[in-house]
Design an enzyme around this catalytic site. Structure first.
Site, mmCIF file in Angstrom:
data_model
loop_
_atom_site.group_PDB
_atom_site.id
_atom_site.type_symbol
_atom_site.label_atom_id
_atom_site.label_comp_id
_atom_site.label_asym_id
_atom_site.label_seq_id
_atom_site.Cartn_x
_atom_site.Cartn_y
_atom_site.Cartn_z
ATOM 1 C CG HIS A 201 94.185 0.261 -73.490
ATOM 2 N ND1 HIS A 201 92.916 -0.252 -73.919
ATOM 3 C CD2 HIS A 201 93.701 1.500 -72.966
ATOM 4 C CE1 HIS A 201 91.891 0.710 -73.473
ATOM 5 N NE2 HIS A 201 92.435 1.789 -73.189
ATOM 6 N NE ARG A 308 98.813 12.787 -82.425
ATOM 7 C CZ ARG A 308 100.009 12.205 -82.356
ATOM 8 N NH1 ARG A 308 100.685 12.300 -81.124
ATOM 9 N NH2 ARG A 308 100.398 12.006 -83.373
ATOM 10 N NE ARG A 344 96.855 17.578 -84.022
ATOM 11 C CZ ARG A 344 97.089 16.314 -84.200
ATOM 12 N NH1 ARG A 344 97.682 15.906 -85.420
ATOM 13 N NH2 ARG A 344 96.393 15.062 -83.675
ATOM 14 C CD GLU A 444 98.079 15.837 -90.854
ATOM 15 O OE1 GLU A 444 98.427 14.951 -90.107
ATOM 16 O OE2 GLU A 444 97.424 16.731 -90.380
ATOM 17 C CG ASP A 468 97.026 11.708 -91.265
ATOM 18 O OD1 ASP A 468 96.175 10.579 -91.269
ATOM 19 O OD2 ASP A 468 96.707 12.461 -89.990
ATOM 20 N NE ARG A 478 97.296 7.398 -88.369
ATOM 21 C CZ ARG A 478 97.450 8.625 -87.947
ATOM 22 N NH1 ARG A 478 97.594 9.590 -88.789
ATOM 23 N NH2 ARG A 478 97.681 8.690 -86.967
ATOM 24 C CB CYS A 515 105.188 16.178 -85.648
ATOM 25 S SG CYS A 515 103.606 16.823 -86.478
HETATM 26 C C1 PEP Z 1 100.585 12.671 -88.433
HETATM 27 O O1 PEP Z 1 99.668 12.404 -88.968
HETATM 28 O O2 PEP Z 1 101.785 12.408 -88.771
HETATM 29 C C2 PEP Z 1 100.532 13.296 -87.042
HETATM 30 C C3 PEP Z 1 101.558 13.478 -86.345
HETATM 31 O O3 PEP Z 1 99.262 13.751 -86.774
HETATM 32 P P1 PEP Z 1 98.305 12.317 -86.095
HETATM 33 O O4 PEP Z 1 99.212 11.127 -86.112
HETATM 34 O O5 PEP Z 1 97.682 12.921 -84.704
HETATM 35 O O6 PEP Z 1 97.164 12.170 -87.124
HETATM 36 MG MG MG Z 2 97.639 13.574 -88.628
#
Ligand code: PEP
Ligand code: MG
Length: 584
Positions: A201, A308, A344, A444, A468, A478, A515
C-alpha cells in the site's frame, strides 16, 4: 557518525527532514469464553464494532480532497466494501455462537483463514492485498478493545496537530491507506516503513501522491531516533543518517536537479517518442482500475498496453457478469478518446476467495498451477462473460484482447475457438462488435518465449510480461524477500528470450510490446531499444522519463552493441557491454 539504512526505493525523489517515529500500540488478542446468556450481546458488540469502523472510514473518505488521485480513495473504498462483506461478518458471528468466544478472537480466527487464502495466491499484487485484511481487522479489533486504530489519533500522539507532521519524514512499521491519506494532508515529506515491498500500500500510494518512500527498511525504528535529521533517497531505497554539511549539500543539489528534471519532463507531454536516428517508439500505459485511465490521458500516452482486469473479481463471492465487464471497459474507452486499449483477460490465481469458489483446492505451487488462461479455460462460466464484454466493447473503440500466461499453442486455439463461438452468440443476439478484434498473447513463460514464432503465427500481437518471464526463467518467486537478490532482468537467459520474442514478432509482421516493470525502468530503456523493442507499456508516472531516454538514444548504434552482448560468453565482457549500452 554517518550511516545508511537500506530498503526498497518505491517512490522516487529525495527528502531532507526530521523523522517522526510512529509506534503503534500492539494489540494482544486473547481468547476468553462468553457465558451462554450473553452470547447474543457479544454478537451485537461485534456488529457495533464493524459499524464504528465503517463510520470512521467514511469520515476519512469524506475528508479526502477532490485533487487526491483515484487509486488512493479506491483503497478506502476497498476497506469499506470489506466491512460490508458477509465473509467478514458471518464467520466471526458463527465462531462467537459456536465456540462461545469473544468477538476479537472470533475476528482473529477469520483473519487467519482469509490471510491464508491470500498467501496462497500466485499473483503478487493480490497476495499483497492480505494487508487489506489485516488493516481492516486491526481497526475493528482496536475499536472492540476501546483502542484507537489510527496512528494519528493514537493516545500517544494525541498532540499530533497537523503542523507537527509538516515537513517530517514518517518512520513506521507499516502504514494503512487511511494513515497515508491523513498524513498527506499534514504535509509529510517522505515515508520509511519497516515492512512492505514494491506492491505494498505504502508503495502504491506514495507513487500516486508523488511522495518519496523507502519500504522494507527492517528495524528502521530501532536505528533511527525521533526528530533525527535524515535524508530519504526514494530512488536508491536508502535512508542516510548522521548528516554532515557535505552530504546535505550533495542531496540539496540532487533535489534541485530532480525538480528541474520534473519540470523538463512535463514539457515532453504530447511530444513524439522518436529516437535520434528517427525510429518512432510507441509508449503505452498499464492500468489496474478504470479510474486509472485519467492518468493515462494526463501523460498523453499512445494508449493502454495492459489493462489488468483482476480488480473486477476482487472482494466478492460471485463473478462479474457481462454488463459489469462492459461498463468498466466502456468507461476506459470514453476517457481514452480513441486511443487503443489492450484488455487482458483475467489473470487470477488458484484461489477460491477471489473467484467465488472456483479453481479447486489451493495447490502447493500456485504460480505453476491453475492461473490466468488456464483457469479461464477451465471455468468457462467465468470466462465467457468477459469474452462477450470485450467483443462488445470493441464496437465502441479500438480495443484489443490479450491473453496472459500462454504456455502451449493449444491454449491459443482454444481461445480462438471460444472467441469464434462468442462472435456467433453476439450475432444471434443482434449485438455489434469489431469482427477484426485483434487478439494477442502475453509471452511470460520461457516455453512460450522459445516458441514465440509459433505463437506469432496465430496471434495478432505479442506482449512480453517480464515480471513473470524473469520469475519463471530464473525459478525465483518474484515476491519472496529471501531470494530477491536473484531477480535479475539482465540475466543473459532473460535477454535472450526477450530478443527471440521480438525477432519472432518482427518476422511474422506483428507488433511486439513489453509490459513488465522493465518497460518503465529507465536503466533498461536503451537495452530494450537495442533488442529491437518498439512498444513499451508501463505505469503512467514512468512514461515521460522513458520518453526522454528514447529521444536521447540511437537505435542503430544500440542494435550493434546488443548483438555483441548476446554473443558474449565472457562474464566480464558481458558486464562491460551492459555498461556501454546504458551510456550510449
Ligand atoms: C508481467 O508478468 O510482466 C505482467 C505485466 O503481468 P503481471 O505483472 O500482471 O503478472
Ligand atoms: Mg504476468
Amino acid at each position: 557518525m554517518p550511516f545508511s539504512l537500506h530498503g526498497i526505493g518505491v517512490s522516487r525523489g529525495y527528502a531532507i527532514g526530521r523523522t517522526y517515529l510512529l509506534q503503534r500500540n500492539q494489540l494482544e488478542i486473547t481468547e476468553y469464553t462468553i457465558p451462554d446468556a450473553i452470547v447474543e450481546d457479544e454478537v451485537q458488540r461485534f456488529l457495533t464494532g464493524l459499524e464504528v469502523a465503517r463510520q470512521q472510514l467514511q469520515d476519512i473518505r469524506a475528508r479526502v480532497p477532490a485533487t487526491t488521485p483515484n487509486d488512493v480513495t479506491a483503497f478506502i473504498d476497498t476497506h469499506l466494501l470489506m466491512l460490508q462483506d458477509a465473509t467478514f461478518s458471518e464467520a466471526p458471528i458463527g465462531f462467537i455462537r459456536t465456540r462461545k468466544c469473544n468477538a476479537e478472537w472470533a475476528l482473529q480466527l477469520q483473519r487467519d483463514a482469509l490471510v491464508q487464502v491470500f498467501e496462497q495466491m500466485d499473483d503478487p499484487y493480490l497476495r499483497t492485498r492480505k494487508d487489506d485484511v489485516d488493516h481492516v481487522v486491526r481497526r475493528v479489533q482496536h475499536i472492540l478493545m476501546a483502542e484507537d486504530p489510527s496512528y494519528l489519533s493514537d493516545p500517544d500522539y494525541a498532540d499530533l496537530a497537523p503542523s507537527r507532521l509538516e515537513g517530517r519524514i514518517i518512520v513506521a512499521d507499516d502504514l494503512t491507506p487511511a494513515d497515508t491519506i491523513l498524513m498527506q494532508h499534514r504535509g509529510v515529506l517522505a515515508f520509511v516503513t519497516e515492512y512492505g515491498g514494491p506492491l505494498s500500500h505504502t508503495a502504491i500510494l506514495a507513487r500516486s501522491l508523488g511522495i518519496p518512500a523507502v519500504v522494507g527498511a527492517r528495524n528502521a525504528r530501532a536505528y533511527l531516533g525521533h526528530d533525527e535529521p535524515v535524508i530519504v533517497d526514494g530512488r536508491q531505497g536508502v535512508v542516510l543518517v548522521g548528516l554532515d554539511e557535505r552530504i546535505l549539500r550533495y542531496y540539496r543539489h540532487k533535489q534541485k536537479e530532480e525538480r528541474q528534471q520534473q519540470r523538463e519532463l512535463s514539457k515532453l507531454k504530447g511530444k513524439p517518442a522518436v529516437t535520434r536516428d528517427g525510429i518512432a517508439i510507441g509508449l503505452y500505459a498499464n492500468i489496474e482500475l478504470p479510474e486509472d485511465a485519467a492518468a493515462v490521458r494526463d501523460v498523453v500516452a499512445d494508449g493502454i498496453g495492459l489493462y489488468r482486469t483482476e480488480f473486477l473479481f476482487m472482494n466478492r463471492n460471485d463473478v462479474p457478469d457481462e454488463e459489469e465487464h462492459l461498463a468498466s471497459y466502456l468507461h476506459v474507452i470514453k476517457v481514452l478518446e480513441g486511443s487503443p486499449i489492450t484488455i487482458r483477460t483475467a489473470d487470477l490465481g488458484a484461489d477460491k476467495q477471489v473467484d467465488g469458489g472456483r479453481g479447486g483446492p489451493v495447490s502447493t505451487n500456485p504460480a505453476l498451477g491453475l492461473r490466468a488462461i488456464r483457469m479461464c479455460l477451465k471455468d468457462l462460466g467465468m470466462f465467457r462473460p468477459q469474452l462477450r464484454a470485450i467483443l462488445r466493447a470493441s464496437a465502441y473503440g479500438p480495443v484489443r484482447m490479450m491473453v496472459p500466461m500462454l504456455s502451449t499453442i493449444q491454449e491459443v486455439f482454444q481461445v480462438l475457438r471460444l472467441v469464434a463461438e462468442t462472435r456467433q452468440e453476439l450475432r444471434d443476439r443482434g449485438l455489434a462488435f469489431n469482427e477484426a478484434l485483434p487478439i494477442g498473447g502475453m509471452i511470460e513463460i520461457p516455453a512460450a518465449a522459445v516458441c514465440a514464432a509459433q505463437f506469432a503465427r496465430y496471434l495478432d500481437f505479442l506482449s512480453i510480461g517480464t515480471n513473470d518471464l524473469i520469475q519463471y526463467t530464473l525459478a525465483i518467486d518474484r515476491v519472496d524477500d529471501e531470494i530477491n537478490y536473484l531477480y535479475d532482468p539482465l540475466h543473459p537467459a532473460v535477454l535472450s528470450l526477450i530478443h527471440n520474442t521480438i525477432q519472432a514478432g518482427h518476422k511474422a509482421g506483428i507488433p511486439v510490446s513489453l509490459c513488465g516493470e522493465m518497460a518503465g525502468d529507465p536503466r533498461y530503456t536503451r537495452l530494450l531499444l537495442g533488442l529491437g523493442l518498439t512498444e513499451f507499456s508501463m505505469h503512467p508516472t514512468a512514461l515521460l522519463e522513458i520518453k526522454r531516454v528514447i529521444q536521447d538514444s540511437d537505435v542503430g548504434v544500440l542494435n550493434g552493441v546488443v548483438r555483441r552482448l548476446l554473443r558474449t560468453t565472457d562474464a566480464d565482457k558481458y558486464a562491460e557491454t551492459l555498461k556501454a549500452i546504458a551510456q550510449n
